[in-house]
Scaffold this motif. Sequence first.
Motif, short mmCIF file in Angstrom:
data_model
loop_
_atom_site.label_atom_id
_atom_site.label_comp_id
_atom_site.label_asym_id
_atom_site.label_seq_id
_atom_site.Cartn_x
_atom_site.Cartn_y
_atom_site.Cartn_z
N LEU A 12 -4.52 -1.01 9.80
CA LEU A 12 -4.85 -2.26 10.77
C LEU A 12 -5.08 -1.40 12.08
N GLY A 31 0.92 -3.32 3.47
CA GLY A 31 -0.30 -2.36 3.36
C GLY A 31 0.53 -0.79 3.92
N LEU A 32 -0.24 -0.17 4.73
CA LEU A 32 0.29 0.99 5.27
C LEU A 32 1.33 1.01 6.34
N THR A 81 1.44 -0.48 9.58
CA THR A 81 0.97 -0.33 10.79
C THR A 81 1.65 -1.36 11.65
N ASP A 129 5.07 -5.27 -0.60
CA ASP A 129 3.67 -4.88 -0.93
C ASP A 129 3.45 -5.01 -2.33
N GLN A 139 -0.42 1.56 -1.51
CA GLN A 139 -0.28 1.26 -0.17
C GLN A 139 1.13 1.63 0.19
N SER A 161 5.86 -9.34 -4.48
CA SER A 161 4.69 -10.20 -4.05
C SER A 161 5.26 -11.10 -2.88
N VAL A 162 4.28 -11.27 -2.08
CA VAL A 162 4.65 -12.42 -0.96
C VAL A 162 4.76 -13.67 -1.42
N ASP A 182 -0.76 -9.29 8.21
CA ASP A 182 -2.35 -9.35 8.28
C ASP A 182 -2.65 -9.57 6.96
#
Length: 482
Positions: A257, A283-284, A286, A304, A309, A332-333, A349
Motif C-alpha cells: 500500500l 499483506g506486506l 506497510t 494474513d 505476503q 484468517s481475518v 486495507d
Amino acid sequence: MLSYLNRPRKIRREAQNSGLLQVEYISGKVFFTTNAGLTMLKQLKSAERLFLLLKRQPPLIIPSGRKGKIFNEIQRLVTEDPMCWVHAISIWRSLLELEEKLPLEVSKPHKRTARENENIITKKLKIEQTLVMLGDTECQLEKQKNDKPQEHENLKTEKENFQEESENDGEKGADHQGQFTFRVSCRCSGTIAKTFTTEEVGRVIGIALIKQFGWKADLRNPKLEIFIHLNDIYSVVGIPVFRLPLASRAYIKVAGLRSTIAWTMASLAEINVGAVVLDPMCGLGTILLEAAKEWPNAYYLGADVSDSQLSGACDNLKSAGLVDRIELLKFSVTELPLLSKSVDVIISDIPFGKKFKLGKDIKSILHEMERVLCVGGTIVLLLSEELHRNLQGGKESNVLWNSSKANTDEFKIPKFVNDQENNGIQENVSSSSEDHRQECLDQEPIFGTLVQMESHKVSLGRTEAFILKYKKIHASGLQQPS
Ligand SMILES: C[S@@+](CC[C@H](N)C(=O)[O-])C[C@H]1O[C@@H](n2cnc3c(N)ncnc32)[C@H](O)[C@@H]1O
C-alpha cells in the motif's frame, strides 16, 4: 499521492506541526510558505512530493480549434517570468547541496538536533521567507516574497545567466559539455486533457525552455526535473525539492500500500503508549511499518492468509529493523486467534482489486474485528468506493448498516466545492475527544457496536478509496430499535 477532497485532521496537524505557514489546500495540493529546514520537511509523512513553486495561476482557457494560441499560453507558463527561474534555480541548487549533507534515512531526530539542523539550513539559505507551494504532496517553492521587481534591461539574458552559472557549477547542474540538462513531467486532467496529450504539452514546454535558457533536454538522467500540472482548477509549475519522492521510504523493501496512505491511516487510529495494534490483512505489512516507526511504544500484530505476503512482510520488517516489534501470524481475518476485547486498534486495507479478492464477505470480517476490539477501541479501514457505497446504504444497508446521518457523505464529507470556497480549510471532523464522545453517543452504530467517526476520500492514483474510522461503543450505550 494523498491527493484528495478531504484531508484528515491529522494531516492538517502535520502541516501545522511542521512549521508550514499560509497553508492552502487545493485539490490534492497543499500550498504553503515556510522557514522550516529540510530535515523537518523531509519528515512530512503524508506528502508524496515536495516542490518549489515557480508558478501558480488559474486554469488555461481552451478555445476550441485554436491549438496554436493555446501552445503560446502553455509556453508562457515557463517563459513569462524569467527572473523567477533564476531565483528558483539558485534556491534549488542550495537545497541540492544541503540534501547531500542530510543523513540518508531521516528518522525522527532528537528535538535539539533537529532545531540545530534547521538553524544551520536557514542560515545557509539566507532566505527570510521562502514561499513554498506544496503540491499534493508535491511541494514547490516560489520566489521570495519581498523581491523587488528588477528591470530586465539591466540584466544579462537568462540564457547568458544560466550558461554562466552552468560553467561555474560544473557537476551541480551541467553535463560534461557544460549544458544544463532537464526533463519535463506533465500531468493534465480536465478540459486540457481532452485537447492535448501530456506528451504534446511536455514537448511545447521543453521547446520553450530550450529557446529561453539554452538548456538541453535529457529524458534519462536530467539534472533538473520540472513538473507541470494543468487541470480545471489551476496551472502549476514546480521543481522537486528532493531527488526522491517523500513517499519513498528507505526502510520499505517490497512496496505494498502507498506509504502515505498507510501513515495517514495509522495517524487516524489514535495509537497510545502500550496499545495493542492489529492489521488482520497485513499483506506486506506497510501499515504496521508506518505505525511502528512513528508510534514505537505499542505492540504490533499482523495476520494474513498468504505465505508469499507474509514472507514479503518479514523481509520488510528485517529491512526496517522492526522484527522485534511486530509479530506476524498466519491466520484468517475471520478466525483470529485472539481473545475477545484484547485489541485496542485495528487498521486494515480491505482487499478489493483483482489480486486479492475478498473471499469471505465483509460481514464476517467486521464481526471478527468487532469481537477482538475492546470497548472504546478504534478501527481504521481502507475501503474501495464500491464497498464503501454498499456499506453506506446500498445493497447491504438493510442487513448491516443503519442509515444514520453519521454514515452519509453529506454529514461526514463536505463537498469539494465547499472545500474550494473556504480555500480548502474546513474541519470536517470534531475537534476534541469530548466532541467525539458526544458524537458517538449521538450516532447509531453502523454495525453491531461500531460507530462511524470519520470518512475521508483519498486517491490511490488510478482509483479512489475511502478511509473509514469507527469506534466501538459499549453495548449498553445502544439505543433499542423503535
Ligand atoms: C490489499 S492487501 C493488503 C496490502 C497491505 N496493506 C500491504 O501494504 O501490503 C490485502 C491482503 O489481505 C489478505 N487476505 C485476503 N483474505 C484474507 C483473509 N481471509 N484473512 C487474512 N488476510 C486475507 C491478502 O493475502 C492480502 O495480503
